[in-house]
Design a protein around this motif. Structure first.
Motif, mmCIF file in Angstrom:
data_model
loop_
_atom_site.group_PDB
_atom_site.id
_atom_site.type_symbol
_atom_site.label_atom_id
_atom_site.label_comp_id
_atom_site.label_asym_id
_atom_site.label_seq_id
_atom_site.Cartn_x
_atom_site.Cartn_y
_atom_site.Cartn_z
ATOM 1 N N GLY A 66 0.556 -1.192 0.055
ATOM 2 C CA GLY A 66 -0.084 0.052 -0.095
ATOM 3 C C GLY A 66 0.855 1.500 0.186
ATOM 4 N N GLY A 67 2.088 1.024 -0.112
ATOM 5 C CA GLY A 67 2.828 2.599 0.175
ATOM 6 C C GLY A 67 3.124 2.978 -1.353
ATOM 7 N N TYR B 134 5.105 -0.355 12.391
ATOM 8 C CA TYR B 134 6.590 0.356 12.656
ATOM 9 C C TYR B 134 6.973 1.039 11.498
ATOM 10 C CZ TYR B 134 6.852 -3.370 16.422
ATOM 11 O OH TYR B 134 6.514 -4.255 17.386
ATOM 12 N N ARG B 135 8.031 2.112 11.768
ATOM 13 C CA ARG B 135 8.591 2.663 10.600
ATOM 14 C C ARG B 135 9.845 2.793 10.977
ATOM 15 N NH1 ARG B 135 5.578 8.560 10.930
ATOM 16 N NH2 ARG B 135 6.479 9.292 12.678
ATOM 17 N N GLN B 136 10.799 3.074 9.659
ATOM 18 C CA GLN B 136 12.335 3.173 9.937
ATOM 19 C C GLN B 136 12.790 4.024 8.836
ATOM 20 O OE1 GLN B 136 14.592 -0.515 10.042
ATOM 21 N NE2 GLN B 136 16.203 0.445 11.119
ATOM 22 N N THR C 38 7.947 10.231 6.039
ATOM 23 C CA THR C 38 8.668 9.194 5.010
ATOM 24 C C THR C 38 9.421 8.077 5.794
ATOM 25 O OG1 THR C 38 8.758 10.834 3.247
ATOM 26 C CG2 THR C 38 10.333 9.442 3.080
ATOM 27 N N ALA C 39 9.279 7.023 5.406
ATOM 28 C CA ALA C 39 9.977 5.669 5.698
ATOM 29 C C ALA C 39 9.588 4.678 5.150
ATOM 30 C CB ALA C 39 9.474 5.934 7.470
ATOM 31 N N VAL C 40 10.218 3.522 5.638
ATOM 32 C CA VAL C 40 9.666 2.341 5.236
ATOM 33 C C VAL C 40 8.765 1.832 6.476
ATOM 34 C CG1 VAL C 40 10.231 -0.101 4.663
ATOM 35 C CG2 VAL C 40 11.843 1.616 3.870
ATOM 36 N N ILE D 213 7.101 4.515 1.979
ATOM 37 C CA ILE D 213 6.228 5.883 1.882
ATOM 38 C C ILE D 213 6.832 6.971 2.015
ATOM 39 C CG2 ILE D 213 4.391 7.186 3.185
ATOM 40 C CD1 ILE D 213 3.669 4.428 2.722
ATOM 41 N N THR D 214 6.735 7.712 0.831
ATOM 42 C CA THR D 214 7.440 9.061 0.428
ATOM 43 C C THR D 214 6.375 10.044 0.394
ATOM 44 O OG1 THR D 214 9.056 7.824 -0.956
ATOM 45 C CG2 THR D 214 9.154 10.155 -0.875
#
Length: 114
Positions: A8-9, A37-39, A90-92, A110-111
């Motif tokens: 979905g990103g 989570y995001r990184q 913005t992250a994975v 996600i950007t």
């Protein structure tokens, strides 16, 4: 061993919305509290949203009021509705149980950029 597949990103403008999905394998899914989570490269993975088996949710302050986590136990799927997105989102993004105890999936990028 539970596996997760995030999807979905994409690229979205500031203020936009995205809905992420996390499909989990294994019949134990309903037992766990799940989390998103995001990184960001060079930084530690951050837990942003949690949902318990009973549907109680909690969020990191930076996403409160903008992100909504939900789960469909019948489909073994967890969702993250992301609204009013900001460049700092913005992250994975990854999903796992609340303890990050399982093998991490590939995540979804996600950007947020104009």
């Amino acid at each position: 061993q539970v596996q997760f597949v995030e999807s979905g990103g994409g690229l979205v403008q500031p203020g936009g919305s995205l809905r992420l999905s996390c499909a989990a394998s294994g019949s134990i899914f309903g037992i766990y509290a799940m989390a998103w989570y995001r990184q960001v490269p060079g930084k530690q993975r951050e837990k942003v949203a949690i949902i318990t088996v009973g549907g109680i949710t909690n969020y990191v302050d930076s996403v409160k009021g903008r992100f909504t986590i939900s789960r469909d136990n019948a489909k073994n799927t967890v969702y993250l509705q992301m609204n009013s997105l900001k460049p700092e989102d913005t992250a994975v993004y990854y999903c796992n149980d609340n303890n990050g105890a399982h093998t991490w999936g590939q995540g979804t990028q996600i950007t947020v950029s104009s």
